[in-house]
Structure formats: C-alpha cells, structure tokens
Design an enzyme around this catalytic site. Sequence first.
Site, PDB file in Angstrom:
ATOM      1  CB  CYS A   1     -18.083  -0.272   0.775  1.00 53.17           C
ATOM      2  SG  CYS A   1     -17.015   1.175   1.006  1.00 53.17           S
TER       3      CYS A   1
ATOM      4  CE1 TYR B   1     -11.414   6.045  -0.351  1.00 53.97           C
ATOM      5  CE2 TYR B   1     -13.478   5.875   0.854  1.00 53.97           C
ATOM      6  CZ  TYR B   1     -12.150   5.534   0.703  1.00 53.97           C
ATOM      7  OH  TYR B   1     -11.549   4.691   1.606  1.00 53.97           O
TER       8      TYR B   1
ATOM      9  NE  ARG C   1      -3.486   2.444   2.600  1.00 55.55           N
ATOM     10  CZ  ARG C   1      -4.488   2.636   3.444  1.00 55.55           C
ATOM     11  NH1 ARG C   1      -4.888   1.670   4.244  1.00 55.55           N
ATOM     12  NH2 ARG C   1      -5.109   3.800   3.494  1.00 55.55           N
TER      13      ARG C   1
ATOM     14  CG  HIS D   1     -14.175   3.615  -2.145  1.00 54.73           C
ATOM     15  ND1 HIS D   1     -12.870   3.276  -1.881  1.00 54.73           N
ATOM     16  CD2 HIS D   1     -14.894   3.110  -1.108  1.00 54.73           C
ATOM     17  CE1 HIS D   1     -12.808   2.600  -0.745  1.00 54.73           C
ATOM     18  NE2 HIS D   1     -14.031   2.483  -0.265  1.00 54.73           N
TER      19      HIS D   1
ATOM     20  CG  ASN E   1     -11.346  -1.381  -0.075  1.00 53.09           C
ATOM     21  OD1 ASN E   1     -12.446  -1.355  -0.611  1.00 53.09           O
ATOM     22  ND2 ASN E   1     -11.084  -0.748   1.065  1.00 53.09           N
TER      23      ASN E   1
END
Length: 446
Positions: A172, A256, A96, A202, A150
């Site tokens: 989510c 988002y 990440r 998102h 995700n």
Amino acid sequence: MKNGLKIVTIGGGSSYTPELIEGFIKRYEELPVSEIWLVDIEEGKEKLQIVGDLAKRMVEKANLPIDIHLTLDRRSALKDADFVTTQFRVGLLDARAIDERIPLKYHVIGQETNGPGGLFKALRTVPVILNVVKDIEELCPDAWLVNFTNPTGILTEAILRHTSFRKVVGLCNVPIHMQMDIAQMLNADVSRVHVDFMGLNHMVYGSKVLLDGEDVTEHVIDLIATSSESMTMNNIKSIEWSPEFIKALRLIPCPYHRYYYKTREMLEQELKDADAEAEAEGTRAEVVKKLESDLFELYKDPNLDIKPPQLEKRGGAYYSDAACRLIASLYTNKCDIQPVNTINNGAISSIPNESAVEVSAVITKDGPMPIAMGDLPVAAQGLVQQIKSFERLAADAGATGNYQTALLAMTINPLVPSDIVAKQILDEMLEAHKEHLPLFTKEPIA
C-alpha cells in the site's frame, strides 16, 4: 539458464504502469530484469497497447536490454515468472462509481476500500486473485506475488485463509505517503526518517518516528496537531483533525482514519461532491475517470518516453515505485525495513497469528519478517479488531459467494449504521454488480 528476471504485471494497462517501468529502469543494476510481461483483459486492450508502447519507449531511452511483451493471455505470461505484480480493477472505474454512489443513497459513506464500497470491491476481486494464485502455483510456483490491487489487506487475508500459497506480499502507498509527509514536516530528507507502522491496510498507525535514529514521535504528534495542513492524499479530502484528539490519541493516524474518526464530516463532504444538481466534481471515481482520460492522451504521444509528472495526481502515486523497491529487496536479500501487508506471526499480539496485518517488516529473500510491535495502544485496539473481523468475513464471503457471510460483514462494518440498512445496501449492490459476482447465485434470505 535464464539471463535475467521475468516480471509479469497483471493489470498491465493500468495508468500506474509507467511508474512501474521507471522503477525497474532505475534499479536495473541491482535488479537485472530481462523481460516484463504486461497482461490485461479484452476490455483493457486499447489501454494496454498505449501503455505498452510508452513502456517500450522508456526502455529504449534508457538503453537497457529489457523486452516488453503485451498479452491478453495470463497463463502464457505467467510461465516461469520470477515475480508477479497485480494492479487490476474488476469492473473498471464504472464499478467503483457504483460502490461510491449507492451507499450515499442511504447516507452511508461510499468509498473505494472502506465501508460498503470496500466490501464490494473485495467481493468482486477475491475470486480473481485466488484464480491468479492458482495459476501461479501451477506455472511459476517459486515466484513472489506482490499485490497492490485494493483492498490489499482483504486480498492478502483471502490468500492466507483460502490457499496454501505463502509467497505473497501486499503493498500500500499510504505508509509511504505518511513517511514523506512526516519528513516534510521535519524539513528532513525522507531517508533520515524512520516510522514504525502497525495496524491493518488503510487502518495503519505510525507508532514511533525516528529522525537520524533519535525518537521524535512526540514532536511529530505536536506538529500534526497544530498544522493547518493535515496529512492526506489526493483521493481523500483534507478535513483537519481536532488538535486535542491527536494529542490524546498519541498515535499518528493514516488519512483513511478520517472515515472512522470524522464520519459525519466526511459523509457530508461526499454528499456535497456527488450532488448532481450542484456544480460538483462528482464521486472520486468520476474524478479519476477524467484524470485517467487525460493521462492516456499524454501516454499516446509518440515523443513521450518518461513517466509524466501528472501521474502523481492519482491517489495511488508511489505504489509502483514501492513495488519495485520491495521486489529489489526480496531479490537481493537486502534486509531493509519496509511497511507491508503480510502474515502477522505475532507481530501485533492481539491479532491472530495467521491473519494479515500491515506492519513494518525486514525484507529478506525468504519474504517479509514482521517486526514484533507488541500490542496496539488501547485507544486503537477496538477499531482495529472490528475492522479485522470485517476483513475476515469479507474475505470469506468473496471466496465462497455466501450471502449471509456478506450480510454479516456489511453489518459489522463501523461505517454501516444498522442491520436493516446493511441488507438494503447489500441487496442493491449485489444487483448492480451481478455481472462481476458470479459466485453470488443464490437468492438472498427472506
């Protein structure tokens, strides 16, 4: 004849697992779980043991006949499961951090599920989730897969397009956070507030808000437009919306959306946070690493037998509880309404029926029945369609390892400014992540 339900959690060593266990404990009367299998990989063995021990203490405190099993053998765990949840991270938080830092070198937003970072998280994760589905089809074909790994929208899309498996629901926590924030704005208990959600993972909008059955959408939009405390989450900087924009949009954006409607401001904030020369907190991955380290120190305490409140500092808070709620509704045929990622089937008219959408749905024993929402308002249509195209290409690239498909996905993402920059980022990230991208073996095109 089994005495109770068998739940398998892939990624069982996650810091979110105590919330999952708490959710099953508090729903035991309606969801008679007899065994929970926590599955992880060799790299996650230590965390699995720590979390597993805490899970056992939580069950013991609740005095419930639930057996907790810990294993690194996914296939043995899946045999005859009733529900499978997935919450894993391919490459762990180090991957990440790469997703977040490399795009910033090119002055492009680096974020876990949006832009180049979201694409690469998908490329690493799609092959794994497809293998999980293959195992489910063989070992527990009647099980429901509840995925909150995700990017769940892209993963749901990949399963729908690259397998015949349909007992999948993506989940989510963003809509849940939005509903809770709206309830707080209205000074009302969340149980009195209903929000219609429509869009993509998102990239979801609240289109209607009801308070005790009365339409208060316009009032909520006005509150969001005039509030100094904009709706956000722990993992997204709270940069205020322009009041005029929110009133003109006449929809409730999710946190988002800042990456798309406030791209410059969000990029500037990310560059500031990641500045190694300044006393910056680092990328979100680096912040989460510290949070996770602190959480696991807490989890080690042999006297701890509850989910610690510090877990809510993680950006994914409430994911696991939402998963338990969804599983309970699937099992009991509750027919309540929940926001989920599922096959569109006409719920949003301008998105293909076979595509994944995030939408309010009635949860039945036969799965989510998405509520017909008509079409998105024209102000939101273009952005949602562009992201849907990106999701489809990202899912295909992840499933096939095709370089050109990945390049196309990168280039059409609205956060990437040009084809040249797209290729530069793609090539550097393919090299950085090659250990976790075994399908991408061919040389990129010249």
